[in-house]
Design a protein around this motif. Structure first.
Motif, short mmCIF file in Angstrom:
data_model
loop_
_atom_site.label_atom_id
_atom_site.label_comp_id
_atom_site.label_asym_id
_atom_site.label_seq_id
_atom_site.Cartn_x
_atom_site.Cartn_y
_atom_site.Cartn_z
N ILE A 149 24.95 3.49 14.50
CA ILE A 149 25.08 3.41 15.96
C ILE A 149 25.34 4.82 16.43
O ILE A 149 26.41 5.38 16.17
N LYS A 150 24.36 5.40 17.12
CA LYS A 150 24.45 6.81 17.52
C LYS A 150 25.05 7.00 18.91
O LYS A 150 25.69 7.99 19.18
N ASP A 151 24.84 6.03 19.78
CA ASP A 151 25.34 6.15 21.16
C ASP A 151 26.69 5.44 21.28
O ASP A 151 26.75 4.23 21.47
N LEU A 152 27.75 6.19 21.17
CA LEU A 152 29.10 5.61 21.22
C LEU A 152 29.51 5.23 22.64
O LEU A 152 30.52 4.56 22.82
N ASN A 153 28.73 5.63 23.63
CA ASN A 153 29.05 5.30 25.02
C ASN A 153 28.37 4.00 25.48
O ASN A 153 28.58 3.56 26.60
N GLN A 154 27.59 3.40 24.59
CA GLN A 154 26.95 2.13 24.88
C GLN A 154 28.00 1.02 24.85
O GLN A 154 28.92 1.06 24.04
N ASN A 155 27.85 0.00 25.72
CA ASN A 155 28.84 -1.08 25.65
C ASN A 155 28.51 -2.03 24.50
O ASN A 155 27.41 -2.00 23.95
N ILE A 156 29.48 -2.83 24.13
CA ILE A 156 29.37 -3.71 22.97
C ILE A 156 28.16 -4.65 23.10
O ILE A 156 27.41 -4.84 22.15
N GLN A 157 27.96 -5.21 24.28
CA GLN A 157 26.86 -6.14 24.48
C GLN A 157 25.51 -5.43 24.34
O GLN A 157 24.63 -5.91 23.64
N ASP A 158 25.33 -4.29 25.00
CA ASP A 158 24.07 -3.56 24.92
C ASP A 158 23.78 -3.05 23.51
O ASP A 158 22.62 -2.91 23.13
N ALA A 159 24.81 -2.77 22.75
CA ALA A 159 24.64 -2.31 21.37
C ALA A 159 24.33 -3.47 20.43
O ALA A 159 24.05 -3.25 19.25
N GLY A 160 24.39 -4.70 20.94
CA GLY A 160 24.10 -5.88 20.11
C GLY A 160 25.20 -6.21 19.13
O GLY A 160 24.95 -6.76 18.06
N LEU A 161 26.44 -5.92 19.50
CA LEU A 161 27.56 -6.10 18.57
C LEU A 161 28.41 -7.34 18.85
O LEU A 161 29.39 -7.56 18.14
N VAL A 162 28.06 -8.13 19.86
CA VAL A 162 28.84 -9.34 20.16
C VAL A 162 28.70 -10.30 18.98
O VAL A 162 27.60 -10.74 18.64
N GLY A 163 29.81 -10.58 18.31
CA GLY A 163 29.81 -11.48 17.16
C GLY A 163 29.12 -10.90 15.93
O GLY A 163 28.83 -11.62 14.97
N ALA A 164 28.83 -9.61 15.91
CA ALA A 164 28.07 -8.99 14.82
C ALA A 164 28.97 -8.53 13.68
O ALA A 164 30.18 -8.41 13.81
N ASN A 165 28.30 -8.26 12.56
CA ASN A 165 28.95 -7.61 11.42
C ASN A 165 28.61 -6.13 11.48
O ASN A 165 27.43 -5.75 11.60
N VAL A 166 29.61 -5.29 11.39
CA VAL A 166 29.45 -3.85 11.44
C VAL A 166 30.05 -3.27 10.18
O VAL A 166 31.10 -3.74 9.70
N THR A 167 29.40 -2.26 9.61
CA THR A 167 29.90 -1.63 8.39
C THR A 167 30.30 -0.20 8.68
O THR A 167 29.56 0.53 9.35
#
Length: 172
Positions: A149-167
């Motif tokens: 994830i390169k854009d740290l200013n993106q919101n959680i929803q736009d980054a596709g991270l709602v309910g996601a697994n992140v490493t």
């Protein structure tokens, strides 16, 4: 210097009868440093000739020459794109309208409660505030196939991270 041409520092073979080489050869004949060599080095240099005028040029004679150019890392500059400093403190909140499951460098799992409108930077701050982020800079990786994830200013929803697994991965 060969029978029909010459090379410069194991470079490509250059023919004596090629008009593009005339200025170079004229400078050598006058005992001067050719302009193209002065421009490359930017300083006074001495030219040494190896007399092989009784020989024909052979590609095999050049031998192995390692790459001498500059390189560029593929994928951009990681130092500025998505790298997170674990020393950056977060807000420490444990509330939000969604969850993100983070697999940490140490192999442990951390569930972060966060609002969908918060940025990935806030998510990283909460990972840091947990005390389990480690001490090395890191990037967050998500999706399939996994991508940083390169854009740290993106919101959680736009980054596709709602309910996601992140490493969490080490930077670099």
């Amino acid at each position: 210097m060969y029978r029909d041409g010459f090379t410069v520092d194991n470079g490509p073979y250059r023919r004596l009868n090629d008009p593009a080489n005339a200025e170079f050869l004229t400078a050598l004949a006058r005992g001067r440093t050719p302009r193209e060599l002065e421009e490359e080095s930017g300083e006074d240099i001495q030219v040494g000739l190896v007399d092989k005028r009784n020989e024909d040029y052979s590609e095999a004679e050049r031998g192995f020459q390692s790459f001498s150019g500059a390189g560029e890392a593929l994928g951009g500059n990681q130092e500025s794109e998505g790298v997170i400093d674990p020393g950056t403190a977060g807000d420490g909140e444990e509330t939000g309208n969604c969850s993100v499951c983070v697999r940490l460098l140490n192999g442990k799992r951390l569930i972060v409660k966060i609002d969908k409108e918060k940025t990935v930077k806030v998510l990283a701050g909460r990972i840091n505030a947990s005390g389990m982020a480690g001490s090395e800079p890191y990037v967050l990786v998500a999706g399939f196939p996994p991508k940083p994830i390169k854009d740290l200013n993106q919101n959680i929803q736009d980054a596709g991270l709602v309910g996601a697994n992140v490493t969490q991965k080490r930077a670099g």
